[in-house]
Design an enzyme around this catalytic site. Structure first.
Site, PDB file in Angstrom:
ATOM      1  N   CYS A   1      30.490  35.656  25.892  1.00  0.00           N
ATOM      2  CA  CYS A   1      31.359  34.547  26.325  1.00  0.00           C
ATOM      3  C   CYS A   1      30.560  33.496  27.102  1.00  0.00           C
ATOM      4  O   CYS A   1      30.881  32.305  27.060  1.00  0.00           O
ATOM      5  CB  CYS A   1      32.525  35.069  27.170  1.00  0.00           C
ATOM      6  SG  CYS A   1      32.028  36.040  28.617  1.00  0.00           S
TER       7      CYS A   1
ATOM      8  N   HIS B   1      34.247  36.841  33.193  1.00  0.00           N
ATOM      9  CA  HIS B   1      34.494  36.294  31.863  1.00  0.00           C
ATOM     10  C   HIS B   1      34.341  34.781  31.920  1.00  0.00           C
ATOM     11  O   HIS B   1      34.789  34.139  32.873  1.00  0.00           O
ATOM     12  CB  HIS B   1      35.896  36.680  31.379  1.00  0.00           C
ATOM     13  CG  HIS B   1      36.195  36.201  29.988  1.00  0.00           C
ATOM     14  ND1 HIS B   1      35.429  36.547  28.900  1.00  0.00           N
ATOM     15  CD2 HIS B   1      37.175  35.375  29.517  1.00  0.00           C
ATOM     16  CE1 HIS B   1      35.929  35.964  27.807  1.00  0.00           C
ATOM     17  NE2 HIS B   1      36.984  35.255  28.164  1.00  0.00           N
TER      18      HIS B   1
END
Length: 356
Positions: free
Chosen positions: A9, A312
């Site tokens: 990510c 994230h």
């Protein structure tokens, strides 16, 4: 969207922000980069440039809803082994290496070593005439107009002036001009001395971070500057100023800091309130002829949510070509329309501004 290939990510969010940098996308998408391919030993002979261009064509071609960055990731892993494997990495670190690699692949001065590792600090006169190549911490290539350079530098590079003054000795200040491709700004936690903080809300404004960046810093004794007159290191202070303004300004909010007690790295979750329209004029000290316009508009944000270990990355980007283009939220393979009010959040980590 971009498919997650196992903790990628950080890569996907960074690539989306770069993909939505209009000047950069046009350079690769329209094939202009092909005429600039470098044969420098530091380049990949155009393979990284081709890999990025191919990914952009897949993203913008209209044929796919989800694209795999696998081929480009293989090139990144080949050039920088630390990104191989499936660990989570820092998006800012990846951005720094990737921009340097893109620069090397289209470097106009093919024989020289620039970017990355071996660089001396740029020194210059008060007028900003750069006399040598440079740096660390966001620096890339040569700050001068001649020889070395690339479209990457044309878009992102600017200069920061470092001014060292001696506190107790009448001596001319020492000036150094360092080329940068992003601006790293300190982020305070509530209760610190950075600007006017609302301690309850743990909130600070980007302007406070910019003022702190440009404030006088008394150096620790280990960092005192050498004085030619006394021939020893003397008590000294340092002040950083933005000397010139780039076409696209990347701001890195320093959210990861070493805890002075434990020695480990901690995340600073302070809410940094940043404007959608930024006037950099109060912070740019170089001659107006070299600074050009200093009004900027936000077009992308890379966010980091969660902790250092279990975090994230996502991105908000303006999509298209027009100034009033629509905001979208990029979460790996998922892309959704976003409201302008969503964009300024506690998770913001990298800010991308374009000159207007």
């Amino acid at each position: 969207g971009l498919s997650n290939m196992g903790n990628t990510c950080y890569l996907n969010s960074t690539l989306q922000a770069l993909s939505n940098t209009v000047a950069l996308r046009r350079y690769y998408d329209e094939g202009h980069y092909k005429a600039d391919i470098s044969t420098s030993p530091d380049s990949m002979g155009g393979r990284l440039a081709d890999g990025f261009a191919n990914l952009l064509r897949s993203l913008w071609g209209g044929s796919y809803t989800v694209v795999s960055p696998g081929k480009l990731r293989e090139l990144i892993n080949e050039k920088w082994q630390q990104f191989a494997g499936y660990q989570q990495h820092d998006a800012q670190e990846l951005l720094m290496f990737f921009l340097d690699g893109l620069h090397e692949d289209v470097n106009r001065k093919s024989g020289d070593k620039v970017g990355g590792a071996a660089k001396a600090v740029t020194e210059a006169s008060e007028e900003g005439q750069v006399t040598s190549a440079a740096g660390s911490n966001g620096e890339m290539g040569d700050g001068g107009d001649g020889g070395d350079g690339s479209k990457i530098m044309d878009i992102f590079q600017f200069q920061v002036r470092s001014k060292i003054t001696f506190n107790e000795i009448e001596e001319e200040p020492s000036l150094k001009y360092e080329p940068m491709v992003y601006l790293s700004l300190p982020v305070a936690s509530a209760g610190s001395d950075l600007g006017s903080l609302d301690a309850g809300a743990q909130r600070v404004h980007l302007m406070d971070c910019l003022h702190h960046f440009s404030s006088h810093e008394e150096l620790n004794q280990d960092d005192w500057a050498y004085c030619e007159r006394t021939r020893r290191c003397e008590r000294s202070s340092k002040k950083l100023d933005i000397w010139s303004a780039p076409e696209c300004l990347i701001i890195h909010l320093k959210r990861f800091a070493v805890d002075s007690t434990s020695g480990g790295t901690e995340k600073i979750d302070t809410f940094v309130d940043f404007p959608l329209d930024l006037d950099l004029d109060p912070f740019v000290v170089g001659p107006k002829a070299t600074t050009r316009r200093t009004l900027y508009r936000l077009y992308a944000v890379v966010n980091h949510s969660g902790s250092l270990s279990f975090g994230h990355y996502t991105a908000y980007c303006k999509v298209g070509e027009e100034p009033n283009r629509q905001w979208y939220f990029f979460n790996d393979a998922t892309v959704s329309a976003a409201r302008e009010s969503d964009v300024v959040s506690r998770e913001a980590y990298l800010l991308f501004y374009e000159r207007v």
